[in-house]
Write an enzyme that holds these catalytic residues in place. Sequence first.
Site, PDB file in Angstrom:
ATOM      1  N   ASP A 316      54.601 -17.602 -39.432  1.00  0.00           N
ATOM      2  CA  ASP A 316      54.095 -17.122 -38.149  1.00  0.00           C
ATOM      3  C   ASP A 316      52.644 -17.525 -37.924  1.00  0.00           C
ATOM      4  O   ASP A 316      51.829 -17.529 -38.850  1.00  0.00           O
ATOM      5  CB  ASP A 316      54.214 -15.590 -38.121  1.00  0.00           C
ATOM      6  N   GLU A 369      55.324 -22.143 -36.982  1.00  0.00           N
ATOM      7  CA  GLU A 369      55.056 -21.841 -35.581  1.00  0.00           C
ATOM      8  C   GLU A 369      53.623 -22.313 -35.316  1.00  0.00           C
ATOM      9  O   GLU A 369      52.662 -21.630 -35.628  1.00  0.00           O
ATOM     10  CB  GLU A 369      55.174 -20.343 -35.298  1.00  0.00           C
TER      11      GLU A 369
END
Length: 637
Positions: A316, A369
């Site tokens: 993330d 990401e």
Amino acid sequence: MAEVIAHSLFTAFDIDLFKGGKHYRLHDKMGSHAITVDGVDGTYFSVWAPSAKRVSVVGNFNYWNEDEHILNVRWDGSGIWEGFIPKVSHGEVYKYKIHSNHNGVVTEKADPYARRAEHPPQTASVVYKTNHNWKDGAWMKKRHKHNSLSAPYSVYEMHLGSWRRKQEERNRSLSYTELASELVAYVKELNFTHVEFMPVMEHPYDPSWGYQITGYFAPTSRFGYPEELMTLIDALHQNDIGVILDWVPSHFPEDAHGLGNFDGTACYEHPDRKKGWHPDWKSLIFNYERSEVRSFLISNALFWLEQYHVDGLRVDAVASMLYLDYSREEGEWEPNDQGGRENLAVISFLKELNAEVYASFPDVQTIAEESTNFPAVSRPVFSGGLGFGMKWMMGWMHDSLAYFKRDTIYRNHHHNEISFSMTYGFTENFMLPLSHDEVVYGKNSIIGRMPGDEWQRFANLRLLYTYMYTHPGGKLLFMGSEFGQGTEWNFQEQLDWYVLEYDIHKAALSAFKDINGLYTSTPALYEKQFEPEGFEWIAHDDNTNAVLSYIRRGNDENSVVVCVFNMTPTPQPQYRIGLPFKGSLREIYNSDASKYAGTGDYHNKALDVTQTSWNGKDHSAVVKIGPLAGVIFELKK
């Protein structure tokens, strides 16, 4: 004071590795471990608190009295406190009471390495030893094929707490065990190859969706015991479905029982707020310059891959990690030693992380990401890259959603938006994401973005998915989008399953199932999805008609897939496309089919490939394309 027996799981070599930031299996040493010492059952505890002057284990077993069980500090300067406490067994709750050398601060912390935590809002750790008999041996032996970059990679992203709920039982979430029976069949029926769970690690605050973690080694108790999560993963594997976990090494919350100010000092977080505080999420940032913190994070990544048989980690907020000035104004950040804005410690950390993951588990994937143009994110470390297996293609996502949101009468003026992704489409191993972030905070649902009346909105949705699933790269779709959920995602409620009572939503789900199935069963659509040789334009410049067409190739060069998309409601009953050779052209998918609630009027039956030059190619054929339709053909010599 009760007895704490001097005992250690650490060797001198372990300590050297820990201090050097090279100990990648700290979970085998740190935390609580129910063991037997000299014939006595009990629990060994160890915790890193380098600025502490006293550390006690407190829990129900000693009435939370900090004077009962005081740990011993190691003599080697590692900052590790440890000891064996007899008769403390599996299932006991506990915390560490830490007296700091810094200004007399006293903290009471959950164990950073605990394998289980109490159900929120309770915050203590639990002595826990998992006991699961894995039955996914067949998957584990062959998963290198399923996780290969030349295999289909279609991911169903989901939030465990809001996929389905027992509304008759106070709207409670399904347990891991219930998901093991209900989720597996659904995901398999829709032809997904993988599921991606938004963070399952323990977290105190439901509205964070799991991204503010306090228990990095503990699956959240909201949905059951650790073994039950293993049962869910096991069931998915037994049905040939891979499991990806969202993993958050970018920041953590300031909750009193968490990692922040752990021993009265900035232990896990960077002490400089310019590097240690995240302005967007009001949370703390790990100190990637500290060896012990790097070992903690890399050990955590390997823990989930090893102990829970996970097939990949979606990392993330990588962009926020890479740049010192991320979401910061002038004066709120300082350049690195070379005068740049990159966080050099993070770059080093990510390379080390990926190198170790792939060395230990060559049959998994790490997925970044990452939304910037930072170079070589998904290139190997040995060639100068960060070492991720894939990277989310955020540019494709933004451009595609912006294009499909436009009224169809304006699309011919913005045709470059839908074709632009292929100008950089092979600079990384891209995954195309339509994730949870795109269906919250007023952005609307995917179907809610589509213009026109109801028929046009669903035709646009089918067209978008047909384009997405034939475009090069892996795929990711957030739950609910597959059947055209009209409302934004609400983490407190289950998906709008009731809409499947309506034929238009049933048809949308059927269309998605079939295009996903076509992608996952057609080698030309995935074998070279990350290679330029797997893609060839037919026409990207027909902005007059707003029609897009291209070719996809796999390893068999004699079999190609031809993809044609009509981005407007104006049918194209005689549209000529150039083809690379003469052969048989057969329609294999048409998003305008009547069974998908399309018109059903533009089915291609007998097709002749003629030696008529078109689109710069020696052969061509005339095809039918319905309104707002994507049509896929197989071309064989």
